[in-house]
Write an enzyme that holds these catalytic residues in place. Structure first.
Site, short mmCIF file in Angstrom:
data_model
loop_
_atom_site.label_atom_id
_atom_site.label_comp_id
_atom_site.label_asym_id
_atom_site.label_seq_id
_atom_site.Cartn_x
_atom_site.Cartn_y
_atom_site.Cartn_z
N ARG A 179 10.86 -16.38 -20.77
CA ARG A 179 10.19 -16.28 -19.47
C ARG A 179 9.22 -15.10 -19.45
NH1 ARG A 179 16.03 -15.09 -16.83
NH2 ARG A 179 16.32 -17.00 -17.98
N ASP A 213 9.71 -22.20 -23.68
CA ASP A 213 11.15 -22.09 -23.49
C ASP A 213 11.75 -21.67 -24.82
OD1 ASP A 213 13.39 -23.18 -21.36
OD2 ASP A 213 14.07 -23.14 -23.44
N SER A 248 15.57 -15.45 -23.16
CA SER A 248 14.61 -16.49 -22.78
C SER A 248 13.17 -16.11 -23.12
CB SER A 248 14.72 -16.75 -21.29
OG SER A 248 13.92 -15.81 -20.58
N ARG A 255 24.17 -19.73 -23.52
CA ARG A 255 24.14 -18.31 -23.16
C ARG A 255 25.23 -17.99 -22.14
NH1 ARG A 255 17.59 -18.21 -23.10
NH2 ARG A 255 17.50 -17.89 -25.34
N ASP A 291 12.92 -29.88 -15.31
CA ASP A 291 14.34 -29.94 -15.64
C ASP A 291 15.13 -28.74 -15.14
OD1 ASP A 291 13.14 -28.12 -17.31
OD2 ASP A 291 13.73 -29.06 -19.19
N HIS A 292 14.48 -27.62 -14.87
CA HIS A 292 15.20 -26.40 -14.48
C HIS A 292 15.39 -26.29 -12.97
CE1 HIS A 292 14.38 -25.09 -18.56
NE2 HIS A 292 14.92 -23.92 -18.37
#
Ligand code: MIC
Ligand code: SF4
Length: 643
Positions: A541, A119, A539, A379, A64-65
């Protein structure tokens, strides 16, 4: 004493430790999700753990990203992810199918279950009464391997909702108000649990907007009870049999309580460039906007887009505005089409995109220079939209639609009567393209295709006996992972290639980070980074830990950490230290020399304060780590430790 919803789920999943606030606990994880930007690394890590098949009840891999395919990289990664899902026994949701959190809510979430996702907005599932948490890819890989998820037992922040939202005021405004009061670090160390008579006034997707956006409080998770509205939503999804009631006991106790009277709320907006920079829309009304974007996992459900379509019906987008709609999922688009709500959007002048994260993470949709962009995303950290110096505001779909029509920030109550609409009792499922897991036998025959973008996982050394290093960078409060490891169209495609992506570490902040640290490591020293409060917010990440570590950063000394980032630092062998005396922050500068004698001994012996020298001056740093963390640190990271 009775239990809250969160405590009930924690108790039912506890496999290690005791439910004592502030102590480390291990939880059984029922479901996992990954998205593509963190998923490639998570499956490489899962492979390195060496378990042939996922051990959870359900695991889903979403794409999706990284949806822009401007060269081979993202396309190759999608094929890798599909192969990994087939081989390891996961569901696979391909590009175009929707944003992980939205699709998971629609098709897979179950009240009372635990969900771990790579996520930070995984708490979206809390809208359905799940205990849903964000984590780094390696923690999710461990959960897929059937290992517990470790966290510090959070405290419970009760948010008591009373009253009912007025027309044009939305679920988004509830959390904007909470953020206004508590700030981006107000939820650190807590699970936010919603209770009170106002809960019944919120639909399931309204609740999911709140638990999703709750990530911006720095909270471990956010959770709503599972009640009649939850049942109704699951029934609309054809999954009513998966419903169970889950409510707090009448005598449940919360560590803190904040009461929000929803009937007194007005439309709110977060101004540039932090989600807690919140004011009433009326205070900034009239500012021109060049772009309005409705989408992201926070506000792109069928309810939200239906509301926007009804508002746009018979109205026109202002000629100076680019009005962009990113639907949350294929299901949302299919049902919007059946309802007849796509046509009014198109006729109004909206640009409808495929479903996915897109501009929320700077994958296209960058706003024009110096002009305001209004977004329903979660964000507005500086530069995240793809433009340095961007001016991004966060608001509800209602405020977005009204502002798109007027061309200026607009209090939607100016549009008159709120449109009436009802959502269907049953939705088209929209999951035609979701692949279900192959059998173990079929999976074992799958060869995962790896394009040239997928680089092998780097090896890391153990913690040395004595640590000698230099400060590469000194930063202020509330540094986000978008500062540390930026995303966007140029950098996101490098997520499965650590040597390549590490060139961009801190590139939002300085142009020289990778050359500065190289000069330090070439001299045989390690790198340190100094920060203020809430370091690493945002995030999940793990690249924000992995890439600096690859470059040679091994110590971070800050005033306080955000939860997920601290866990990621530990996983990749970067020692997370905090100042015992916050004033010592002023004693250290970029270029300062740091010596930590006997660091290995101090960490493994359980020392809570570690003496060090900064430019020859002695200072004390706090080392808040569990004994498991300490073993991981000494080994140089979780993968080394697990091996
Ligand atoms: C985000 O919203 O910042 C992201 C992009 O979804 C991240 C994950 C990532 O960086 O891949 C998150 O929220 O964890
Ligand atoms: Fe995607 Fe944005 Fe949601 Fe992150 S916050 S998962 S980038 S839509």
């Amino acid at each position: 004493m009775g239990q809250t919803v969160a405590e009930k789920i924690l108790a039912a999943h506890l496999v290690e430790g005791e439910l004592k606030k502030g102590e480390e606990i291990g939880l059984r994880i029922d479901q996992t999700l990954t998205q593509d930007a963190t998923g490639t690394m998570a499956y490489l890590e899962f492979e390195a753990i060496g378990i042939p098949r996922v051990q959870t009840e359900l695991s889903v891999s979403y794409v999706d990203h990284n949806m822009l395919q401007s060269d081979f990289k993202n396309a190759d990664d999608h094929i890798f992810l599909q192969g990994a899902a087939r081989k390891f026994g996961l569901h696979f949701s391909p590009p175009g199918n929707g944003i992980c959190h939205q699709v998971h809510l629609e098709r897979f979430g179950v009240p009372g279950k635990t969900l771990l996702g790579s996520d930070s907005h995984t708490p979206t599932g809390g809208g359905m009464g799940m205990l849903a948490m964000g984590a780094g890819g390696l923690d999710v890989a461990m959960a897929m391997a059937g290992k517990p998820f470790y966290l510090i037992m959070p405290k419970i922040y009760g948010i008591k909702l009373i009253g009912k939202l007025q027309p044009w005021v939305a679920a988004r405004d509830v959390l904007l108000e909470v953020l206004r009061q508590l700030t981006v670090k107000g939820g650190v160390g807590y699970i936010m649990e919603y209770f009170g008579p106002g809960v019944a006034e919120l639909s399931l997707t309204d609740r999911a907007t709140i638990t999703n956006f709750g990530a911006e409080l720095g909270a471990t998770s956010s959770v709503f009870p599972s009640d009649e509205n939850t049942r109704k939503y699951l029934a609309a999804q054809g999954r009513e049999e998966q419903w169970q009631e889950l409510v707090a006991d009448a005598d449940a106790a919360y560590d803190e309580v904040l009461e929000i009277d929803m009937s007194t709320l007005e439309p709110m907006i977060a101004c540039p460039s932090s989600p807690d920079n919140v004011v009433k829309v009326s205070e900034v009304a009239g500012k021109p906007v060049a772009q309005v974007l409705v989408g992201s996992c926070t506000n792109s459900s069928l309810r939200d887009l239906t509301a926007v379509a009804k508002i746009m019906q018979g109205r026109e987008v202002h000629r100076d505005v680019s009005f962009e709609i990113n639907p949350g999922s294929r299901q949302v688009i299919e049902n919007l089409t059946v309802q007849g709500d796509v046509l009014p959007l198109l006729q109004s002048g909206a640009r409808i995109h495929q479903s996915g994260c897109l501009g929320c993470i700077g994958m296209g949709q960058a706003p024009p220079t110096g002009m305001n962009s209004l977004r329903t995303v979660s964000r507005n950290f500086p530069g995240r939209s793809g433009n340095k110096g961007d001016q991004v505001y966060l608001c509800s779909p209602e405020v977005a639609a009204a502002s798109a029509i007027k061309g200026v920030i607009t209090d939607p109550r100016d549009l008159g009567e709120y449109p009436r609409f009802e959502l269907p009792a049953t939705y088209l499922p929209g999951d035609e393209r979701i692949e279900t897991p192959l059998s173990a036998e079929e999976g074992s025959k799958v060869d995962i295709v790896r394009g040239p973008n997928i680089a092998p996982f780097p090896e890391f050394t153990q913690l040395p006996e004595t640590w000698k290093g230099k400060v590469v960078l000194k930063l202020e409060d509330n540094i986000t992972t978008d500062h540390i490891m930026p995303a966007g169209a140029a950098i996101l495609p490098l997520r499965s290639n650590i040597p390549a992506i590490s060139e961009y570490v801190f590139s939002q902040v300085t142009e020289n980070f990778s050359t500065d640290i190289k000069a330090i490591t070439d001299a045989g020293l390690f790198g340190a980074v100094i920060g203020g409060e809430n370091y690493g917010q945002g995030s999940s990440r793990e690249h924000a830990a992995l890439a600096p570590r690859y470059l040679g950063v091994q110590v971070k000394l800050v005033k306080s950490f955000a939860r997920i980032h601290k866990a990621n630092l530990i996983n990749f062998g970067i020692l997370p230290l905090t100042f015992v005396d916050a004033e010592d922050y002023d004693k250290v500068q970029q270029g300062s020399e740091i010596v930590i004698p006997d660091i290995r001994e101090a960490v493994s012996s359980g020392a809570e304060t570690i003496p060090m020298e900064i430019d020859g001056q002695p200072i004390q740093a706090r080392c808040e780590l569990s004994s498991r963390h300490r073993e991981i640190m000494v080994a140089g990271g979780l993968l080394n430790w697990a091996r």
